[in-house]
Design an enzyme around this catalytic site. Structure first.
Site, short mmCIF file in Angstrom:
data_model
loop_
_atom_site.label_atom_id
_atom_site.label_comp_id
_atom_site.label_asym_id
_atom_site.label_seq_id
_atom_site.Cartn_x
_atom_site.Cartn_y
_atom_site.Cartn_z
N HIS A 23 0.84 -1.21 0.00
CA HIS A 23 0.00 0.00 0.00
C HIS A 23 0.87 1.26 0.00
CE1 HIS A 23 -3.29 -2.75 1.30
NE2 HIS A 23 -2.32 -3.28 2.03
N SER A 70 15.07 21.10 -16.31
CA SER A 70 13.91 21.93 -16.60
C SER A 70 14.37 23.19 -17.30
CB SER A 70 13.20 22.28 -15.29
OG SER A 70 12.39 23.43 -15.46
N LYS A 125 16.26 21.62 -11.13
CA LYS A 125 15.65 20.32 -11.39
C LYS A 125 16.58 19.30 -12.01
CE LYS A 125 12.01 19.19 -10.70
NZ LYS A 125 10.75 19.35 -11.42
N GLU A 165 9.92 8.12 -16.87
CA GLU A 165 8.55 8.57 -17.11
C GLU A 165 8.10 8.25 -18.54
OE1 GLU A 165 8.02 12.71 -15.19
OE2 GLU A 165 10.16 12.33 -15.38
#
Ligand code: ARG
Length: 443
Positions: free
Chosen positions: A160, A281, A287, A294
């Site tokens: 979980h 970024s 970043k 992804e």
């Protein structure tokens, strides 16, 4: 008739094909990559025709040398697709005719583009499927190697997405080795079913010529020849199975990537990509992003779509060949390409990634993660598991209400709820020992 609009079947209609219909129906942009397979199948077919006495040895030699030449033109990027070429088979036939003349006109004896494309596609699936199998093995190697480096790197295992019990990074990575092993099994299995030669089925009903599909199968390395020509020209089960196997493989890669995205976050900080593998970024100077993970996660969606495309395309087709089948290629290519590219990039990224073993250990050092160990120690002492669970849960509730961790519960307190157990239970709170209790080969 203008050469650019002459088709393989133009004598039937007697007029040039409308330019717009040609553009709508042609598939050469998509199927040209089957050219090496089309050449292999044509070489075997020509050899068979010669053995069967359907073409002369001279014609066969001319056809074979023309096909080899054509293949090398393709490999060098010199093969020119003509404006009127409908598909890869038309390219081969036209160019072969230009190269060797009359013998080229005999090659299509006993053959249809229907059994030809089904054969090419199986050859293609076989060669690309084997590459994907190789790429799976490489990713497994890296996962195993990184795991071996981290057999004792303890981290929380989650259920979980809540910290559950301590595990080693090796065990976590090893779970993906297992998934990939099943993926490899599925692809190998699909390739076994693809290992049947359709050539000889002709358009749908076989041929009246004395063909020898067994010989062609041997030449091309197929294990068997098809038994039913109507099935053979319209069967794309192998493509659906391979693409499904790629989709499930991508689902596994996507789960691995989701773990990596989490681990790269400041919240986890278990992992960081090598700087050469991270992205940034355009706006936020600080970043460092795990875009590869992804994108792999995103691309799995497309491969799932490929399975749906194929199955939906197949489901309403009357026997035998229907032109809809031409649409099988993009999903098959996309499934194989995406799986292979993803495996290769993940192998590279994982090989160089850094794991922050201190952060992982700190996250695994919450004594609550050993609550199950305490319950199981009580079981070994003869307490019924349900009671043991209740004893430990009560202690967790009590100690946390008092702002103490489970490790701070004193031996005397355990003795109260389970006489004589205290000394053993307080000694359990060592995360490395806890790992060794489960992962027996960690010492
Ligand atoms: N390009 C077609 C395909 O990929 C093969 C040609 C079959 N055409 C035909 N008229 N039977 O399926």
């Amino acid at each position: 008739m203008p050469e650019s609009r002459r088709t393989l079947w133009g004598a039937r209609t007697g007029v040039p094909l409308s330019q717009s219909v040609l553009e709508y129906t042609r598939s050469v942009d998509v199927d040209l990559r089957l050219l090496p397979d089309d050449v292999d199948a044509s070489l075997a077919h020509a050899a068979m025709l010669q053995r069967a006495g359907l073409i002369s040895a001279d014609d066969q030699r001319a056809i074979a040398s023309g096909l080899q030449r054509l293949r090398s033109e393709y490999e060098k990027g010199e093969l020119v697709v003509a404006a009127g070429d409908e598909d890869v088979h038309s390219v081969v036939e036209r160019r072969l005719h230009e190269l060797v003349g009359e013998p080229a006109l005999r090659l299509h004896s006993g053959r249809s583009r229907n059994d030809q494309v089904a054969t090419d596609l199986r050859l293609y699936a076989r060669r690309r499927g084997r590459q994907v199998l190789g790429a799976i093995a490489e990713l497994q190697d890296v996962l195993r190697a990184r795991g071996e480096q981290h057999a004792r790197s303890v981290m929380p295992g989650y259920t979980h997405l809540q910290r559950a019990q301590p595990v080693s990074l090796r065990r976590h990575l090893g779970a993906y080795v297992e998934m990939l092993e099943r993926d490899a099994g599925r692809i190998s299995d699909a390739l076994r079913r693809a290992d049947v030669l359709p050539l000889g089925s002709a358009a749908l009903a076989g041929s009246t010529l004395p063909l020898d599909p067994g010989f062609v199968a041997e030449q091309l390395g197929f294990a068997a020849t098809s038994r039913n020509p109507m099935d053979a020209v319209s069967d794309r089960d192998f493509a659906a199975e391979i693409v499904f196997s790629c989709a499930l493989l991508m689902v596994h890669c996507s789960r691995l990537c989701e773990d990596m995205v989490l681990w790269c976050s400041s919240e986890f900080s278990f992992m960081s990509f090598d700087n050469a593998h991270a992205t940034g970024s355009s706006l936020m100077p600080q970043k460092k992003n795990p875009d590869v993970a992804e994108l792999a996660r995103g691309r799995s969606a497309r491969v799932i779509g490929d399975v749906v495309s194929l199955l939906t395309m197949l489901k309403g087709l009357p026997l035998a060949y229907d032109r809809d089948l031409q649409e099988d290629k993009r999903p098959l290519y996309d499934g194989l390409d995406t799986a292979q590219e993803t495996l290769v990039i993940l192998t590279e990224v994982l090989r160089a990634a850094r794991f922050d073993t201190e952060r992982m250990r700190a996250a695994a050092s919450d004594p609550a993660l050993l609550a199950t160990d305490v319950a199981e120690a009580l079981v070994r002492r003869g307490v019924a598991f349900r009671q043991a669970h209740e004893i430990v849960a009560t202690m967790v509730r009590r100690s946390s209400a008092e702002g103490r961790s489970l490790a701070e519960v004193r031996a005397a307190e355990w003795d109260e709820v389970s006489p004589g157990s205290g000394a053993e239970l307080v000694a359990l709170f060592d995360v490395d020992a806890a790992l060794a209790r489960r992962e027996a080969d960690v010492s």
